[in-house]
Design a protein around this motif. Structure first.
Motif, mmCIF file in Angstrom:
data_model
loop_
_atom_site.group_PDB
_atom_site.id
_atom_site.type_symbol
_atom_site.label_atom_id
_atom_site.label_comp_id
_atom_site.label_asym_id
_atom_site.label_seq_id
_atom_site.Cartn_x
_atom_site.Cartn_y
_atom_site.Cartn_z
ATOM 1 N N GLN A 1 -1.418 -1.326 -16.980
ATOM 2 C CA GLN A 1 -0.943 0.053 -16.867
ATOM 3 C C GLN A 1 -1.427 0.691 -15.565
ATOM 4 O OE1 GLN A 1 -1.804 2.626 -20.192
ATOM 5 N NE2 GLN A 1 -1.229 4.475 -19.081
ATOM 6 N N GLN A 2 -2.677 0.426 -15.213
ATOM 7 C CA GLN A 2 -3.200 0.972 -13.957
ATOM 8 C C GLN A 2 -2.432 0.416 -12.764
ATOM 9 O OE1 GLN A 2 -6.998 -0.434 -12.225
ATOM 10 N NE2 GLN A 2 -7.657 1.705 -12.339
ATOM 11 N N VAL A 3 -2.118 -0.874 -12.810
ATOM 12 C CA VAL A 3 -1.356 -1.494 -11.724
ATOM 13 C C VAL A 3 0.022 -0.842 -11.604
ATOM 14 C CG1 VAL A 3 -0.235 -3.627 -10.965
ATOM 15 C CG2 VAL A 3 -2.588 -3.689 -11.810
ATOM 16 N N GLU A 4 0.677 -0.607 -12.756
ATOM 17 C CA GLU A 4 1.988 0.047 -12.746
ATOM 18 C C GLU A 4 1.890 1.433 -12.106
ATOM 19 O OE1 GLU A 4 4.914 -1.240 -14.102
ATOM 20 O OE2 GLU A 4 3.886 -3.126 -14.531
ATOM 21 N N GLU A 5 0.846 2.165 -12.447
ATOM 22 C CA GLU A 5 0.674 3.510 -11.912
ATOM 23 C C GLU A 5 0.416 3.487 -10.409
ATOM 24 O OE1 GLU A 5 -2.441 4.987 -14.385
ATOM 25 O OE2 GLU A 5 -1.111 5.378 -16.096
ATOM 26 N N LEU A 6 -0.352 2.505 -9.946
ATOM 27 C CA LEU A 6 -0.608 2.380 -8.515
ATOM 28 C C LEU A 6 0.678 2.023 -7.757
ATOM 29 C CD1 LEU A 6 -4.035 0.496 -8.556
ATOM 30 C CD2 LEU A 6 -3.629 2.840 -7.769
ATOM 31 N N TYR A 7 1.508 1.165 -8.359
ATOM 32 C CA TYR A 7 2.787 0.831 -7.732
ATOM 33 C C TYR A 7 3.681 2.064 -7.664
ATOM 34 C CZ TYR A 7 2.673 -4.215 -6.942
ATOM 35 O OH TYR A 7 2.407 -5.464 -6.437
ATOM 36 N N ASP A 8 3.701 2.872 -8.723
ATOM 37 C CA ASP A 8 4.503 4.101 -8.705
ATOM 38 C C ASP A 8 4.066 5.023 -7.568
ATOM 39 O OD1 ASP A 8 5.901 3.249 -10.915
ATOM 40 O OD2 ASP A 8 4.814 4.503 -12.355
ATOM 41 N N LEU A 9 2.755 5.176 -7.419
ATOM 42 C CA LEU A 9 2.232 6.044 -6.368
ATOM 43 C C LEU A 9 2.536 5.477 -4.990
ATOM 44 C CD1 LEU A 9 0.661 8.521 -5.546
ATOM 45 C CD2 LEU A 9 -1.473 7.265 -5.976
ATOM 46 N N ARG A 10 2.425 4.176 -4.865
ATOM 47 C CA ARG A 10 2.731 3.522 -3.584
ATOM 48 C C ARG A 10 4.183 3.754 -3.184
ATOM 49 N NH1 ARG A 10 3.528 -2.865 -2.898
ATOM 50 N NH2 ARG A 10 4.370 -2.782 -0.795
ATOM 51 N N ILE A 11 5.096 3.607 -4.133
ATOM 52 C CA ILE A 11 6.517 3.823 -3.849
ATOM 53 C C ILE A 11 6.766 5.262 -3.413
ATOM 54 C CG2 ILE A 11 8.797 4.007 -4.945
ATOM 55 C CD1 ILE A 11 8.063 1.468 -6.523
ATOM 56 N N THR A 12 6.138 6.209 -4.097
ATOM 57 C CA THR A 12 6.308 7.621 -3.744
ATOM 58 C C THR A 12 5.885 7.876 -2.298
ATOM 59 O OG1 THR A 12 5.954 8.339 -6.033
ATOM 60 C CG2 THR A 12 5.595 9.976 -4.311
ATOM 61 N N LEU A 13 4.744 7.337 -1.912
ATOM 62 C CA LEU A 13 4.244 7.531 -0.548
ATOM 63 C C LEU A 13 5.141 6.852 0.489
ATOM 64 C CD1 LEU A 13 0.400 7.036 -1.093
ATOM 65 C CD2 LEU A 13 1.577 9.169 -0.527
ATOM 66 N N GLU A 14 5.576 5.630 0.201
ATOM 67 C CA GLU A 14 6.380 4.899 1.176
ATOM 68 C C GLU A 14 7.770 5.505 1.328
ATOM 69 O OE1 GLU A 14 6.160 0.634 1.269
ATOM 70 O OE2 GLU A 14 4.112 0.616 0.480
ATOM 71 N N ARG A 15 8.345 5.997 0.254
ATOM 72 C CA ARG A 15 9.644 6.677 0.356
ATOM 73 C C ARG A 15 9.515 7.950 1.207
ATOM 74 N NH1 ARG A 15 13.955 5.389 -3.168
ATOM 75 N NH2 ARG A 15 14.723 7.525 -2.835
ATOM 76 N N ALA A 16 8.433 8.689 0.985
ATOM 77 C CA ALA A 16 8.212 9.900 1.778
ATOM 78 C C ALA A 16 8.043 9.547 3.256
ATOM 79 C CB ALA A 16 6.982 10.643 1.264
ATOM 80 N N ALA A 17 7.331 8.461 3.527
ATOM 81 C CA ALA A 17 7.114 8.037 4.905
ATOM 82 C C ALA A 17 8.433 7.678 5.589
ATOM 83 C CB ALA A 17 6.160 6.847 4.948
ATOM 84 N N VAL A 18 9.302 6.983 4.871
ATOM 85 C CA VAL A 18 10.603 6.593 5.418
ATOM 86 C C VAL A 18 11.417 7.830 5.821
ATOM 87 C CG1 VAL A 18 12.861 5.699 4.701
ATOM 88 C CG2 VAL A 18 10.802 4.326 4.329
#
Length: 230
Positions: free
Chosen positions: A78-95
């Protein structure tokens, strides 16, 4: 008087050996051990062993058990899933930020050259691909120019490294990484922020799915091997 530099080098050696054992599933989630066990196996005294274990504890790989020694931290999907969600949010914003910059970042041109080799034989292999993939995502976020976003993304990257490294243990995942990175960069250079963000999301989700499957497979294999040795 003990040489502090020597003590530090022994602690580093123990740290690297234990970390490799965890990463290679020679020590699997839930395995318990004592400082004495580690010291005997790695020919090290208690002080450097303890220093190495506390370092691994800070990184989230092991935990100390009250009066019971140490344990490889149980895997928290579950923690890994949450970290992936946060990573996607940051990378989409960066794009989106990159596409709104007045000029194309130099880092983007470097990435395009790296992920569009003239011939498949020029592709990286093994652990080199893992490091290049990590740099790709970190460099993309850094290119957006937000230092706090970059810092937080790197922290997430560090915490996910133990599982993300498994994504490059299969040839088809290496091939997919080159194709998907090139497609993301193409959309970015064309100023297609939404398209680039969507491609990036699909790429990360595919990697996440592969990592979960490989992790569960490796844990099952390691657990079976442990049982057969007992």
């Amino acid at each position: 008087m003990a040489n502090p530099r020597r003590k530090e080098s022994v602690a580093d050696r123990v740290y690297e050996a234990l970390k490799e054992d965890i990463f290679e599933f020679r020590l699997i989630p839930g395995d318990r051990f004592s400082e004495g066990d580690v010291g005997t196996r790695l020919n090290a005294s208690r002080t450097p062993v303890r220093e190495a274990l506390y370092r691994l504890q800070r990184e989230g790989h092991v935990e100390v058990l009250f009066r019971s020694g140490w344990q490889v931290k149980p895997f928290d999907f579950q923690q890994v899933e949450e970290l992936y969600d946060l990573r996607i949010t940051l990378e989409r914003a960066a794009v989106h930020k990159i596409c709104n910059l007045p000029e194309e970042p130099a880092a983007l041109r470097t990435l395009v050259a790296l992920w569009n080799p003239d011939h498949p034989s020029e592709r990286a292999v093994g652990s080199t691909v893992r490091m290049l993939d990590e740099s790709f995502h970190c460099d993309l976020v850094a290119a957006a120019g937000n230092r706090e976003m970059t810092r937080i993304h790197r922290e997430i990257t560090d915490r996910l490294r133990i599982v993300r490294r498994l994504d490059f243990s299969r040839d088809e995942r290496i091939d997919a990484t080159y194709v998907e990175h090139a497609a993301i960069l193409e959309a970015l250079r064309n100023g297609q922020a939404s398209e680039a963000a969507d491609r990036l999301t699909r790429h990360i989700r595919a990697s996440q799915k592969a990592v979960r499957e490989i992790t569960m497979e490796r844990i099952r294999e390691a657990a079976a091997a442990h049982r057969s040795e007992q």
